[in-house]
Write an enzyme that holds these catalytic residues in place. Structure first.
Site, PDB file in Angstrom:
ATOM      1  N   SER A 107      49.369  70.797  58.706  1.00 18.12           N
ATOM      2  CA  SER A 107      50.099  69.690  58.095  1.00 18.12           C
ATOM      3  C   SER A 107      50.375  70.013  56.638  1.00 18.12           C
ATOM      4  O   SER A 107      49.600  70.736  55.992  1.00 18.12           O
ATOM      5  CB  SER A 107      49.280  68.400  58.197  1.00 18.12           C
ATOM      6  N   SER A 108      51.451  69.452  56.104  1.00 21.76           N
ATOM      7  CA  SER A 108      51.787  69.679  54.696  1.00 21.76           C
ATOM      8  C   SER A 108      50.776  69.044  53.757  1.00 21.76           C
ATOM      9  O   SER A 108      50.742  69.374  52.561  1.00 21.76           O
ATOM     10  CB  SER A 108      53.183  69.133  54.390  1.00 21.76           C
ATOM     11  N   CYS A 109      49.927  68.146  54.254  1.00 22.11           N
ATOM     12  CA  CYS A 109      48.940  67.484  53.401  1.00 22.11           C
ATOM     13  C   CYS A 109      47.834  68.434  52.961  1.00 22.11           C
ATOM     14  O   CYS A 109      46.977  68.051  52.151  1.00 22.11           O
ATOM     15  CB  CYS A 109      48.346  66.267  54.089  1.00 22.11           C
TER      16      CYS A 109
ATOM     17  N   TYR B  75      41.354  64.364  56.509  1.00 19.88           N
ATOM     18  CA  TYR B  75      42.250  65.015  57.465  1.00 19.88           C
ATOM     19  C   TYR B  75      42.719  66.360  56.929  1.00 19.88           C
ATOM     20  O   TYR B  75      42.749  67.370  57.652  1.00 19.88           O
ATOM     21  CB  TYR B  75      43.441  64.106  57.744  1.00 19.88           C
TER      22      TYR B  75
ATOM     23  N   LYS C  69      42.260  70.235  58.412  1.00 19.75           N
ATOM     24  CA  LYS C  69      43.377  71.143  58.684  1.00 19.75           C
ATOM     25  C   LYS C  69      43.229  72.456  57.915  1.00 19.75           C
ATOM     26  O   LYS C  69      43.570  73.532  58.425  1.00 19.75           O
ATOM     27  CB  LYS C  69      44.705  70.466  58.338  1.00 19.75           C
TER      28      LYS C  69
ATOM     29  N   HIS D 284      54.178  56.727  60.603  1.00 17.30           N
ATOM     30  CA  HIS D 284      54.685  57.348  59.390  1.00 17.30           C
ATOM     31  C   HIS D 284      56.029  56.718  59.008  1.00 17.30           C
ATOM     32  O   HIS D 284      56.526  55.827  59.682  1.00 17.30           O
ATOM     33  CB  HIS D 284      54.804  58.853  59.592  1.00 17.30           C
TER      34      HIS D 284
END
Length: 325
Positions: A110-112, A139, A143, A186
């Protein structure tokens, strides 16, 4: 059918938005030996169950798209579940894949994973250079651990066992199979639902939180699936030219971003909402910009095909089909 297309491929998380799109993409490309399991059939948090599955099925490839996901509300409310469940799924699947002799695995992140204040666009080497966004830190940490699991198994066993475990980091995704829950969704599915309900109720105005000025990037999920299969199928020598042992993941983005105001107007148009769109500047905006640097993937030869307007139209039609059943 060629030996390549006859390989046994396990897609973990095949009922999710990305996993289901990966299954469709694999079938479109001629792969026929695809295996899946529902959560009821295989709990990926259960180490013994995952071990038994891999010992029995012995897949050749694994797409690890299974994850516990959610929006800001869910991340804030259930941080323990988000870090524990994602860490366990990744650890169990990646380790048992190695133990059972799986040579190729693709982990979806994920980009997070990138720092809250990472330079824009966010390049792969921005990982672990700053503090994460606090609302989804558990989260994100899980990842990041998945990326490092793949890197660590490659470093220790790549040469001796011939394994090649890769990671792709998607930007914000949307499209068929998305989550339209009123609290856990989202931004795009949340806006689709709001504009649809406003249209049905003939509301004169829809008010969006914030100023509308933050910029975000969005990728249609079928493009993400195509990128995933593309990266998995790349020759190792070609893939390695664009990666490094300690920075082995690949960003997958659309290549351009839009303001939240532009997004809201595009969603309103796709839904057919005829009223006014207002913004409430007293509400928080969040991070000013989140935009992925996908130049590594572009240099490897992949580019997205679905533009935002066409993708929103498709997403809304799928939303209608699901809500009218």
């Amino acid at each position: 059918m060629s030996i390549h297309l006859s390989q046994k491929i396990y897609v973990a998380g095949h009922r999710g938005m990305v996993g289901s799109a990966i299954v469709r993409t694999l079938k479109e490309k001629g792969y026929e030996n695809i295996i899946t399991r529902t959560h009821a059939e295989l709990d990926l948090i259960n180490q013994a169950a995952v071990q038994a599955f891999f010992e029995t099925e012995k897949p050749d490839q694994v797409y690890l798209a299974a994850a516990k996901v959610g929006g800001i509300y869910a991340n804030n409310t259930f941080p323990a579940e988000f870090i524990y469940q994602n860490l366990m799924m990744e650890s169990n699947v990646i380790h048992q894949a190695f133990v059972s002799g799986v040579k190729k695995l693709l982990f979806l992140g994920s980009s997070c994973i990138y720092p809250k204040l990472a330079p824009q666009p966010m390049a792969e080497d921005a990982l672990l250079t700053g503090l994460l966004e606090s609302t989804n830190e558990p989260y994100a940490v899980a990842k990041i651990a998945g990326i490092k699991l793949c890197e660590s198994y490659n470093r220790q066993y790549g040469a001796s066992h011939g394994i090649d475990y890769r990671s792709v980091m998607p930007t914000n995704l949307y499209g068929p199979g998305d989550n339209y829950h009123p609290e856990n969704s989202h931004v795009i599915p949340a806006l689709i639902r709001r504009f649809h309900e406003a249209k049905e109720s003939k509301l004169p105005t829809v008010t969006i939180w914030g100023t509308g000025t933050p910029r975000r990037e969005f990728l249609y999920v079928h493009d993400m699936a195509a990128a995933s299969v593309f990266v998995m199928d790349l020759d190792k020598s070609i893939y390695d030219q664009q990666t490094e042992p300690m920075c082995s993941h690949i960003n997958v983005g659309y290549g351009a971003d839009v303001t939240i105001a532009e997004l809201a107007n595009a969603v309103g148009a796709a839904v057919g909402y005829q009223g006014n769109i207002d913004f409430d500047p007293t509400k928080p905006d969040g991070t000013p910009r989140k935009w992925m640097d996908s130049s590594r993937l572009n240099r490897l030869g992949w580019n997205p095909l679905v533009n935002l307007n066409d993708g929103l139209q498709s997403a809304y039609q799928e939303f209608l089909q699901r809500t009218t059943k």
